[in-house]
Design an enzyme around this catalytic site. Structure first.
Site, PDB file in Angstrom:
ATOM      1  N   LYS A 142      13.214   0.165   9.498  1.00  0.00           N
ATOM      2  CA  LYS A 142      11.964   0.871   9.776  1.00  0.00           C
ATOM      3  C   LYS A 142      11.420   0.841  11.181  1.00  0.00           C
ATOM      4  CE  LYS A 142       9.692   2.071   5.471  1.00  0.00           C
ATOM      5  NZ  LYS A 142       8.670   2.172   4.406  1.00  0.00           N
ATOM      6  N   CYS A 183       1.170   8.107  -6.987  1.00  0.00           N
ATOM      7  CA  CYS A 183      -0.295   7.321  -7.081  1.00  0.00           C
ATOM      8  C   CYS A 183      -0.495   7.564  -8.658  1.00  0.00           C
ATOM      9  CB  CYS A 183      -1.121   7.946  -6.186  1.00  0.00           C
ATOM     10  SG  CYS A 183      -0.863   7.366  -4.667  1.00  0.00           S
TER      11      CYS A 183
END
Ligand SMILES: NC(=O)c1ccc[n+]([C@@H]2O[C@H](COP(=O)([O-])OP(=O)(O)OC[C@H]3O[C@@H](n4cnc5c(N)ncnc54)[C@H](O)[C@@H]3O)[C@@H](O)[C@H]2O)c1
Length: 440
Positions: free
Chosen positions: A35, A263
């Protein structure tokens, strides 16, 4: 101001880039070398509209940088933010705090001047105090305070949400920490964003209360939609009729296949566990979790029913697999329940998603992925819309009809109008609406 941001995921990268846009010097740290390499090359590892320009602009201005080295990131920082994942712990539904606590240990090793340690991850009540205890144990002389600053951004509109939030919640354990937080968020004070300054525990609970309330609202309208189907009412009119009441509000009253994403599923479950452990169970949220799980599983049955009760030897064209449009996030997407159920019922699934296919390939084995929406419909017995990407909203219906074996559409996001679809010759089913609108 200078900050370090631990974790360059959906929250850390967006928050880091937005803080740098506010004029703060931000160093983003991640453990994932791939990343960081990509970010250093100017590539954005996630799909989030507008993030590439924002990152490029602030990197060029010298306010935003990326590193694997936490010591380097924390040098001279006024605050270090923890924005690592808090997934569901295997087996018991509690939030897995191992990434947060590991980050706290690492921070402790590099604290050499007063620094505010800010929890941006969604964490159960008491985590901030535990982070404080971990750092104290590991580095007894460290000069620091812990703050909680839960994040409310939504994937797909994350930058706008961060730059113009409805509110900022800050739980601070000292006035000194509160002052640092105020200075970091100064540009939002200038646009009069309400700042809710409170204790660590209250800030931590506020985030869960917000997410579980929204999940409850979605689940409520989903159940109303089911009732609409039984009694011949239209859920959109009901939603408008109640949503115009300022006490209820219009948002989150759109029916669908059940909430998913990174979430709501994990946060509803975690709050249920926290409440049970505290001896103050949240029966409403427990029920919401149950209803939503069952709902996602039931969605495949609608598709089976639309295909005359059997999918054996049939092909279903699936449009959209991400949990919502404008993201590549596949975490807890309803498609992860629906697609395997279709396959188990004997169907071949051919699918297209504008951003999620790369991630989905790994999670949904056996699916034939296509280059565009129309490719997924070729020779299919039915089309099922699972995500309301804009590009699915205005399909060329003549072309769709010509590609399908039979003109059958199951629209789990209600992006088409039942009357129009009937006029176009489709057997169309959606959520909570009569097939042929009455009194219109
Ligand atoms: N995704 C959302 O829309 C959203 C919105 C609000 C709040 N949140 C909360 O924010 C938190 C982060 O969520 P996310 O979606 O950004 O997660 P994510 O999985 O996308 O990103 C987490 C990142 O942290 C990195 N990481 C983990 N431990 C590390 C360490 N010790 N040092 C450096 N890097 C480390 C991982 O490599 C990963 O890149 C969660 O608690 C989540 O509930 C998420």
């Amino acid at each position: 101001m200078r900050i370090a941001m631990i974790g360059t995921g959906y929250v850390g990268l967006v928050s880091g880039a937005c803080f740098s846009e506010f004029g703060v010097h931000v160093t983003c740290v991640d453990k994932d070398a791939g990343k960081i390499e990509r970010l250093k090359r100017g590539e954005i590892p996630i799909y989030e509209p507008g993030l590439d320009d924002l990152v490029a602009r602030n990197v060029a201005a010298g306010r935003l940088s990326f590193t694997l080295d936490l010591k380097e990131a924390m040098a001279g920082a006024d605050a270090v933010f923890i924005a690592v994942g808090t997934p569901t712990r295997r087996g018991d539904g509690h939030a897995d705090l191992s990434y947060v606590y590991a980050a706290a240990e690492e921070i402790a090793a590099h604290l050499d001047h007063y620094t505010v340690v800010v929890n941006k991850s969604t964490v159960p009540v008491g985590t901030g105090r535990e982070v404080e205890a971990i750092i104290r144990r590991s580095n007894p002389n460290a000069d620091f305070d812990v703050a909680s600053n839960p994040e409310f951004l939504r994937e797909g509109s994350a930058i706008g949400d961060f730059m113009r939030p409805d509110r900022v919640v800050i739980g601070a354990s000292s006035e000194r920490a509160a002052d640092v937080m105020r200075r970091i968020y100064r540009p939002l004070y200038l646009i009069e964003t309400p700042i809710v300054l409170t204790s660590l525990e209250t800030a931590e609970l506020t985030k869960y209360a917000a997410n579980t309330f929204l999940a409850t609202k979605i689940t409520f309208i989903n159940e109303i939609a089911d009732l609409c189907e039984k009694v011949g009412a239209n859920v959109h009119d009901v939603a408008r009729g109640i949503g115009l009441d300022g006490r209820i509000g219009k948002k989150f009253l759109h029916p669908g296949p059940g909430y998913g994403g990174s979430c709501f599923p994990k946060d509803t479950l975690a709050l249920v566990r926290t409440a049970q452990q505290a001896g103050s169970p949240l029966r409403i949220v427990e029920t919401v979790v149950e209803i939503n799980d069952a709902r996602k599983k039931r969605m495949a049955e609608r598709i089976v029913a639309a295909c005359d009760g059997s999918l054996a030897g049939k092909t279903v064209g699936v449009l959209g697999v991400t949990f919502k449009p404008n993201t590549d996030d596949m975490r807890d997407a309803p498609s992860l329940d629906i697609v395997p159920a279709l396959q188990a019922a004997g169907a071949t699934v051919r699918a297209f998603d504008p951003a999620g296919m790369h991630e989905a390939e790994r999670l949904l084995p056996g699916v034939e992925w296509t280059k565009d929406a129309y490719g997924a419909l070729e020779g299919a017995d039915c089309v099922a819309i699972l995500t309301e990407w804009n590009e699915f909203r205005a399909l060329d219906l003549k072309r769709v009809k010509a590609l399908l074996k039979r003109p059958v559409m199951v629209d789990l996001r209600n992006i088409y109008n039942p009357g129009d679809m009937a006029a176009a010759g489709f057997a169309y089913s959606s959520i909570g609406r009569p097939a042929e609108p009455k009194n219109v």
